[in-house]
Design a protein around this motif. Structure first.
Motif, PDB file in Angstrom:
ATOM      1  N   ARG A  58       0.834  -1.213   0.000  1.00 33.28           N
ATOM      2  CA  ARG A  58       0.000   0.000   0.000  1.00 33.28           C
ATOM      3  C   ARG A  58       0.864   1.257   0.000  1.00 33.28           C
ATOM      4  N   PHE A  59       1.971   1.234   0.743  1.00 36.23           N
ATOM      5  CA  PHE A  59       2.862   2.390   0.735  1.00 36.23           C
ATOM      6  C   PHE A  59       3.436   2.613  -0.659  1.00 36.23           C
ATOM      7  N   ASN A  60       3.923   1.545  -1.288  1.00 33.62           N
ATOM      8  CA  ASN A  60       4.476   1.681  -2.635  1.00 33.62           C
ATOM      9  C   ASN A  60       3.432   2.206  -3.613  1.00 33.62           C
ATOM     10  N   CYS A  61       2.214   1.743  -3.474  1.00 35.08           N
ATOM     11  CA  CYS A  61       1.136   2.222  -4.349  1.00 35.08           C
ATOM     12  C   CYS A  61       0.815   3.696  -4.073  1.00 35.08           C
ATOM     13  N   ALA A  62       0.779   4.082  -2.805  1.00 36.57           N
ATOM     14  CA  ALA A  62       0.517   5.484  -2.460  1.00 36.57           C
ATOM     15  C   ALA A  62       1.641   6.373  -2.988  1.00 36.57           C
ATOM     16  N   GLN A  63       2.863   5.909  -2.863  1.00 35.14           N
ATOM     17  CA  GLN A  63       4.011   6.676  -3.353  1.00 35.14           C
ATOM     18  C   GLN A  63       3.958   6.812  -4.872  1.00 35.14           C
ATOM     19  N   ARG A  64       3.585   5.730  -5.552  1.00 38.90           N
ATOM     20  CA  ARG A  64       3.501   5.778  -7.017  1.00 38.90           C
ATOM     21  C   ARG A  64       2.343   6.673  -7.454  1.00 38.90           C
ATOM     22  N   ALA A  65       1.229   6.651  -6.724  1.00 33.85           N
ATOM     23  CA  ALA A  65       0.100   7.529  -7.046  1.00 33.85           C
ATOM     24  C   ALA A  65       0.525   8.989  -6.927  1.00 33.85           C
ATOM     25  N   HIS A  66       1.306   9.303  -5.907  1.00 31.63           N
ATOM     26  CA  HIS A  66       1.787  10.667  -5.731  1.00 31.63           C
ATOM     27  C   HIS A  66       2.732  11.060  -6.858  1.00 31.63           C
ATOM     28  N   SER A  99      -9.376  17.271 -10.628  1.00 27.47           N
ATOM     29  CA  SER A  99      -8.925  17.137  -9.236  1.00 27.47           C
ATOM     30  C   SER A  99      -9.692  16.047  -8.500  1.00 27.47           C
ATOM     31  N   VAL A 100     -10.993  15.984  -8.705  1.00 21.91           N
ATOM     32  CA  VAL A 100     -11.795  14.936  -8.057  1.00 21.91           C
ATOM     33  C   VAL A 100     -11.360  13.561  -8.561  1.00 21.91           C
ATOM     34  N   SER A 101     -11.158  13.450  -9.855  1.00 20.38           N
ATOM     35  CA  SER A 101     -10.732  12.180 -10.434  1.00 20.38           C
ATOM     36  C   SER A 101      -9.342  11.781  -9.941  1.00 20.38           C
ATOM     37  N   ARG A 102      -8.460  12.760  -9.785  1.00 17.87           N
ATOM     38  CA  ARG A 102      -7.120  12.459  -9.263  1.00 17.87           C
ATOM     39  C   ARG A 102      -7.204  12.023  -7.801  1.00 17.87           C
ATOM     40  N   TYR A 103      -8.133  12.589  -7.047  1.00 13.49           N
ATOM     41  CA  TYR A 103      -8.317  12.158  -5.660  1.00 13.49           C
ATOM     42  C   TYR A 103      -8.783  10.707  -5.624  1.00 13.49           C
ATOM     43  N   THR A 104      -9.756  10.357  -6.460  1.00 10.95           N
ATOM     44  CA  THR A 104     -10.231   8.973  -6.476  1.00 10.95           C
ATOM     45  C   THR A 104      -9.141   8.025  -6.949  1.00 10.95           C
ATOM     46  N   MET A 106      -5.959   8.445  -6.324  1.00  6.85           N
ATOM     47  CA  MET A 106      -5.096   8.294  -5.148  1.00  6.85           C
ATOM     48  C   MET A 106      -5.677   7.288  -4.155  1.00  6.85           C
ATOM     49  N   VAL A 107      -6.949   7.450  -3.834  1.00  6.90           N
ATOM     50  CA  VAL A 107      -7.581   6.565  -2.856  1.00  6.90           C
ATOM     51  C   VAL A 107      -7.604   5.126  -3.371  1.00  6.90           C
ATOM     52  N   GLY A 108      -7.967   4.964  -4.636  1.00  4.74           N
ATOM     53  CA  GLY A 108      -8.028   3.619  -5.209  1.00  4.74           C
ATOM     54  C   GLY A 108      -6.660   2.959  -5.290  1.00  4.74           C
ATOM     55  N   TYR A 109      -5.677   3.697  -5.747  1.00  2.00           N
ATOM     56  CA  TYR A 109      -4.329   3.142  -5.890  1.00  2.00           C
ATOM     57  C   TYR A 109      -3.744   2.807  -4.521  1.00  2.00           C
ATOM     58  N   SER A 110      -3.980   3.661  -3.545  1.00  2.03           N
ATOM     59  CA  SER A 110      -3.426   3.444  -2.206  1.00  2.03           C
ATOM     60  C   SER A 110      -4.016   2.224  -1.515  1.00  2.03           C
ATOM     61  N   SER A 111      -5.106   1.698  -2.034  1.00  2.00           N
ATOM     62  CA  SER A 111      -5.673   0.486  -1.451  1.00  2.00           C
ATOM     63  C   SER A 111      -4.731  -0.697  -1.642  1.00  2.00           C
ATOM     64  N   GLY A 112      -3.845  -0.600  -2.646  1.00  4.65           N
ATOM     65  CA  GLY A 112      -2.783  -1.583  -2.826  1.00  4.65           C
ATOM     66  C   GLY A 112      -3.171  -2.880  -3.480  1.00  4.65           C
ATOM     67  N   GLY A 113      -4.419  -3.068  -3.768  1.00  2.68           N
ATOM     68  CA  GLY A 113      -4.857  -4.354  -4.295  1.00  2.68           C
ATOM     69  C   GLY A 113      -4.703  -4.509  -5.791  1.00  2.68           C
ATOM     70  N   GLU A 114      -4.803  -5.726  -6.226  1.00  3.31           N
ATOM     71  CA  GLU A 114      -4.862  -6.106  -7.637  1.00  3.31           C
ATOM     72  C   GLU A 114      -3.730  -5.520  -8.476  1.00  3.31           C
ATOM     73  N   GLY A 115      -2.534  -5.532  -7.942  1.00  2.17           N
ATOM     74  CA  GLY A 115      -1.387  -5.058  -8.701  1.00  2.17           C
ATOM     75  C   GLY A 115      -1.487  -3.605  -9.115  1.00  2.17           C
ATOM     76  N   GLY A 116      -2.118  -2.796  -8.293  1.00  5.34           N
ATOM     77  CA  GLY A 116      -2.236  -1.373  -8.583  1.00  5.34           C
ATOM     78  C   GLY A 116      -3.439  -0.997  -9.411  1.00  5.34           C
ATOM     79  N   LYS A 117      -4.245  -1.978  -9.805  1.00  8.61           N
ATOM     80  CA  LYS A 117      -5.409  -1.671 -10.642  1.00  8.61           C
ATOM     81  C   LYS A 117      -6.525  -0.971  -9.879  1.00  8.61           C
ATOM     82  N   GLY A 118      -6.386  -0.884  -8.557  1.00 10.96           N
ATOM     83  CA  GLY A 118      -7.381  -0.198  -7.753  1.00 10.96           C
ATOM     84  C   GLY A 118      -7.501   1.273  -8.095  1.00 10.96           C
ATOM     85  N   ARG A 119      -6.494   1.825  -8.763  1.00 10.91           N
ATOM     86  CA  ARG A 119      -6.519   3.245  -9.117  1.00 10.91           C
ATOM     87  C   ARG A 119      -7.652   3.580 -10.067  1.00 10.91           C
TER      88      ARG A 119
END
Length: 149
Positions: A58-66, A99-104, A106-119
């Protein structure tokens, strides 16, 4: 050199651009929370590959989303500001939707699941529509100035 007046509605464009600064802060906080949970010390940008924990993922996904956000913000904001000179309300709405789409994203990607497809789960993919739309509108503004439209 051509001159032009900015429409009164251009303030909405500036507000949409400013929203990206606050969203960047949200990304920083989000990444920090996941960094702490994964117990990854600075200056490491990502959790080591040896750390297979869900927190590290999840950290790696959050970092990549950023990082992805920063990669796109640099071309999005100028496109928004340029497009807004002729199309202020449309540009402002598209900017807010970005901005709203970028927020979603971030939240989806930070979930860390499915190889990052949560974004893409929560509508994070739609930022591309707004970004490319504004880039096209900005290019149109340039062409229209050159052509005298």
């Amino acid at each position: 050199m051509p001159s032009f007046d900015l429409p009164a509605e251009y303030g909405y464009v500036i507000l949409a651009a400013a929203s990206t600064f606050f969203l960047n802060t949200a990304h920083s906080v989000n990444t920090g929370i996941y960094r702490k949970a994964a117990n990854v010390d600075y200056p490491a940008a990502y959790a080591p590959e040896s750390n297979k924990s869900p927190e590290a993922q999840r950290f790696n996904c959050a970092q990549r989303a950023h990082a992805n956000y920063i990669e796109n913000q640099v071309s999005f904001v100028p496109a928004l500001l340029i497009a807004g000179t002729k199309f202020p309300l449309t540009s402002a709405v598209m900017g807010l939707c970005w901005s709203v789409s970028r927020y979603t994203y971030m939240v989806g990607y930070s979930s860390g699941g499915e190889g990052g497809k949560g974004r893409y789960k929560m509508g994070g993919l739609y930022f591309w529509l707004f970004q490319f739309g504004l880039m096209g509108m900005a290019a149109y503004n340039g062409v229209s100035m050159v052509m005298g439209w």
